[in-house]
Design an enzyme around this catalytic site. Structure first.
Site, short mmCIF file in Angstrom:
data_model
loop_
_atom_site.label_atom_id
_atom_site.label_comp_id
_atom_site.label_asym_id
_atom_site.label_seq_id
_atom_site.Cartn_x
_atom_site.Cartn_y
_atom_site.Cartn_z
N GLN A 107 0.85 -1.20 0.00
CA GLN A 107 0.00 0.00 0.00
C GLN A 107 0.88 1.24 0.00
OE1 GLN A 107 -3.34 -0.52 3.09
NE2 GLN A 107 -1.92 -2.16 3.52
N ILE A 118 3.84 4.04 -1.04
CA ILE A 118 4.14 4.75 -2.29
C ILE A 118 5.58 5.22 -2.27
CG2 ILE A 118 1.75 5.47 -2.66
CD1 ILE A 118 2.55 8.18 -1.37
N HIS A 169 -1.70 1.42 -4.24
CA HIS A 169 -2.15 2.82 -4.23
C HIS A 169 -1.36 3.71 -5.18
CE1 HIS A 169 -3.99 2.05 0.00
NE2 HIS A 169 -4.85 1.83 -0.95
N CYS A 175 2.22 20.82 -16.55
CA CYS A 175 2.60 20.00 -17.70
C CYS A 175 3.36 20.85 -18.73
CB CYS A 175 1.33 19.43 -18.32
SG CYS A 175 1.60 18.47 -19.80
P1 NAD Z 1 -1.64 2.66 8.85
O1 NAD Z 1 -0.93 3.95 9.07
O2 NAD Z 1 -3.11 2.67 8.85
O3 NAD Z 1 -1.15 1.57 9.90
C1 NAD Z 1 0.20 1.31 10.14
C2 NAD Z 1 0.30 0.00 10.89
O4 NAD Z 1 1.68 -0.32 11.08
C3 NAD Z 1 -0.36 0.04 12.27
O5 NAD Z 1 -1.16 -1.12 12.43
C4 NAD Z 1 0.84 0.01 13.25
O6 NAD Z 1 0.53 -0.68 14.44
C5 NAD Z 1 1.87 -0.74 12.43
N1 NAD Z 1 3.27 -0.43 12.74
C6 NAD Z 1 3.81 0.75 13.13
N2 NAD Z 1 5.15 0.65 13.26
C7 NAD Z 1 5.47 -0.63 12.94
C8 NAD Z 1 6.69 -1.36 12.87
N3 NAD Z 1 7.87 -0.79 13.16
N4 NAD Z 1 6.65 -2.67 12.51
C9 NAD Z 1 5.46 -3.27 12.24
N5 NAD Z 1 4.27 -2.63 12.28
C10 NAD Z 1 4.27 -1.33 12.62
O7 NAD Z 1 -1.04 2.09 7.49
P2 NAD Z 1 -1.72 1.34 6.29
O8 NAD Z 1 -2.57 0.23 6.80
O9 NAD Z 1 -0.64 1.07 5.32
O10 NAD Z 1 -2.71 2.42 5.64
C11 NAD Z 1 -2.30 3.75 5.49
C12 NAD Z 1 -2.34 4.31 4.08
O11 NAD Z 1 -1.40 5.38 4.06
C13 NAD Z 1 -1.89 3.36 3.02
O12 NAD Z 1 -2.72 3.61 1.96
C14 NAD Z 1 -0.50 3.81 2.63
O13 NAD Z 1 -0.41 3.88 1.22
C15 NAD Z 1 -0.41 5.23 3.06
N6 NAD Z 1 0.90 5.57 3.65
C16 NAD Z 1 2.04 5.19 3.01
C17 NAD Z 1 3.26 5.48 3.56
C18 NAD Z 1 4.50 5.02 2.84
O14 NAD Z 1 4.49 4.93 1.60
N7 NAD Z 1 5.57 4.69 3.56
C19 NAD Z 1 3.35 6.20 4.76
C20 NAD Z 1 2.17 6.62 5.37
C21 NAD Z 1 0.94 6.29 4.79
ZN ZN Z 2 -0.66 17.96 -20.16
#
Ligand code: NAD
Ligand code: ZN
Length: 266
Positions: free
Chosen positions: A117, A119, A135, A164
Site C-alpha cells: 500500500q 508509495i 495505491h 505540464c
Molecule cells: P496505517 O498507518 O493505517 O497503519 C500502520 C500499521 O503499522 C499500524 O497497524 C501500526 O501498528 C503498524 N506499525 C507501526 N510501526 C510498525 C513497525 N515498526 N513494525 C510493524 N508494524 C508497525 O497504514 P496502512 O494500513 O498502510 O494504511 C495507510 C495508508 O497510508 C496506506 O494507503 C499507505 O499507502 C499510506 N501511507 C504510506 C506510507 C509510505 O508509503 N511509507 C506512509 C504513510 C501512509
Molecule cells: Zn498535459
C-alpha cells in the site's frame, strides 16, 4: 505479583515468541507460493511515519491536500505540502532491514510478490523485483488534462505547482488521492496474487483503508495461511491469522530469516 512470577511471565512470553518464529519459518519453508502484503508500518523504521495514530503525518499536516477538488482549487498550497512530504521527506528515506529482509527472501527463492500500500519505492530499492503498488507511486506523475506521464527526476520542483510542459495543466503524483479508484492493473494483479498465494505475510498495516484491507481475506478465502507482523496486537486481520508475531517489522523479519537459515542448515 511476586518478583518471580513477573519474571516467569516474561520468560513465558519470550519462549512463546521463539516458538511462533520457528512455526512461521517452517510455514515459509514449506510454502509453494509466498506473497507479502505491506503497509505504512514496514517503513516506520526508515523514518517515515504512518498517516494516523501517534506521530502520524496527519497530526501535523492537513490531509485535505490529497482531496482532488481541493488540489485543483488550491494547487499551490496543496503542492507545497505534497512536495515537502512525498518528495523531499519520503525521497530521503532508505530501505530498512525489513525491506532488505523481504528482498533476501525473494533471492532465497521463498518470496514471489510484494503487494504494497506504500508509495515510497523502498521495496524496489531494497531489491524486490515484483512489487505491486496498490495505491500507485510517487515515482511517476501524470498530467490531469493530457495524461502525459513524467518521471519524478524530470520535474523541476522549485517551481510549484507542477505544471505540464505539453499543455500547461496541473500535474499530480501517480498515487491515488482520496476518493480515487485503485489503479486497475495494480488492482487486478493484487487480487490475482492474493488468490494465488498459499501463504501471505502481512506486515505493518492497520487494515483501516478499503479496499486494500480485503487482500488478506481474499487470500484466506482461497485457502492461504496468514502470518502477520505488527507492533500493535489490536489489529484487523487477527481473526484470520494463523500466526501473529508482535513486534517491529525489522526485528521480526531478521529473526525469521535467521531461523529459516538455521532450519536449512545454512
Ligand atoms: P496505517 O498507518 O493505517 O497503519 C500502520 C500499521 O503499522 C499500524 O497497524 C501500526 O501498528 C503498524 N506499525 C507501526 N510501526 C510498525 C513497525 N515498526 N513494525 C510493524 N508494524 C508497525 O497504514 P496502512 O494500513 O498502510 O494504511 C495507510 C495508508 O497510508 C496506506 O494507503 C499507505 O499507502 C499510506 N501511507 C504510506 C506510507 C509510505 O508509503 N511509507 C506512509 C504513510 C501512509
Ligand atoms: Zn498535459
Amino acid at each position: 505479583m511476586s518478583k518471580y512470577s513477573k519474571y516467569s511471565r516474561f520468560f513465558h512470553i519470550f519462549v512463546q515468541m521463539d516458538k511462533y518464529i520457528t512455526e512461521a519459518a517452517q510455514k515459509i519453508l514449506h510454502s509453494s507460493h509466498l506473497n507479502a502484503f505491506t503497509g505504512a508500518g514496514i517503513s516506520v523504521e526508515s523514518g517515515i511515519p504512518p498517516f494516523r495514530g501517534e506521530g502520524g503525518l496527519w497530526n501535523t499536516y492537513d490531509p485535505i491536500v490529497l482531496d482532488l477538488d481541493y488540489f485543483h482549487q488550491n494547487p499551490l498550497e496543496a503542492w507545497t505540502v505534497i512536495h515537502k512530504l512525498f518528495y523531499d521527506f519520503f525521497g530521503k528515506a532508505d530501505p530498512n532491514v525489513a525491506h532488505i529482509g523481504l528482498a533476501e527472501l525473494e533471492k532465497m527463492g521463498l518470496l514471489k510478490t510484494v503487494i504494497t500500500q506504500n508509495i515510497d519505492n523502498l521495496h524496489q530499492e531494497a531489491g524486490n523485483t515484483d512489487v505491486v503498488e496498490f495505491h500507485g507511486t510517487a515515482q511517476t506523475l501524470v498530467c490531469t488534462s493530457c495524461n502525459k506521464k513524467f518521471n519524478k527526476n524530470e520535474i523541476d520542483f522549485s517551481s510549484l505547482p507542477v505544471q505540464c510542459n505539453h499543455c500547461n495543466s496541473l500535474v499530480k503524483p501517480d498515487f491515488i488521492f482520496f476518493s480515487e479508484g485503485i489503479p486497475p492493473v495494480a488492482y487486478a494483479r493484487s487480487v490475482h496474487e492474493a488468490e494465488s498465494a498459499d501463504l501471505l505475510l502481512i506486515i505493518g498495516t492497520s487494515g483501516e483503508v478499503m479496499p486494500a484491507s480485503m487482500i488478506p481475506h481474499l487470500a484466506k478465502n482461497k485457502g492461504a495461511q496468514i502470518i502477520e507482523i505488527n507492533t500493535d496486537d489490536n489489529i484487523y486481520a487477527h481473526a484470520s491469522n494463523d500466526i501473529f508475531l508482535q513486534g517491529k517489522a525489522g526485528e521480526i523479519i531478521t529473526k525469521l530469516i535467521h531461523e529459516i537459515k538455521t532450519l536449512r542448515n545454512e
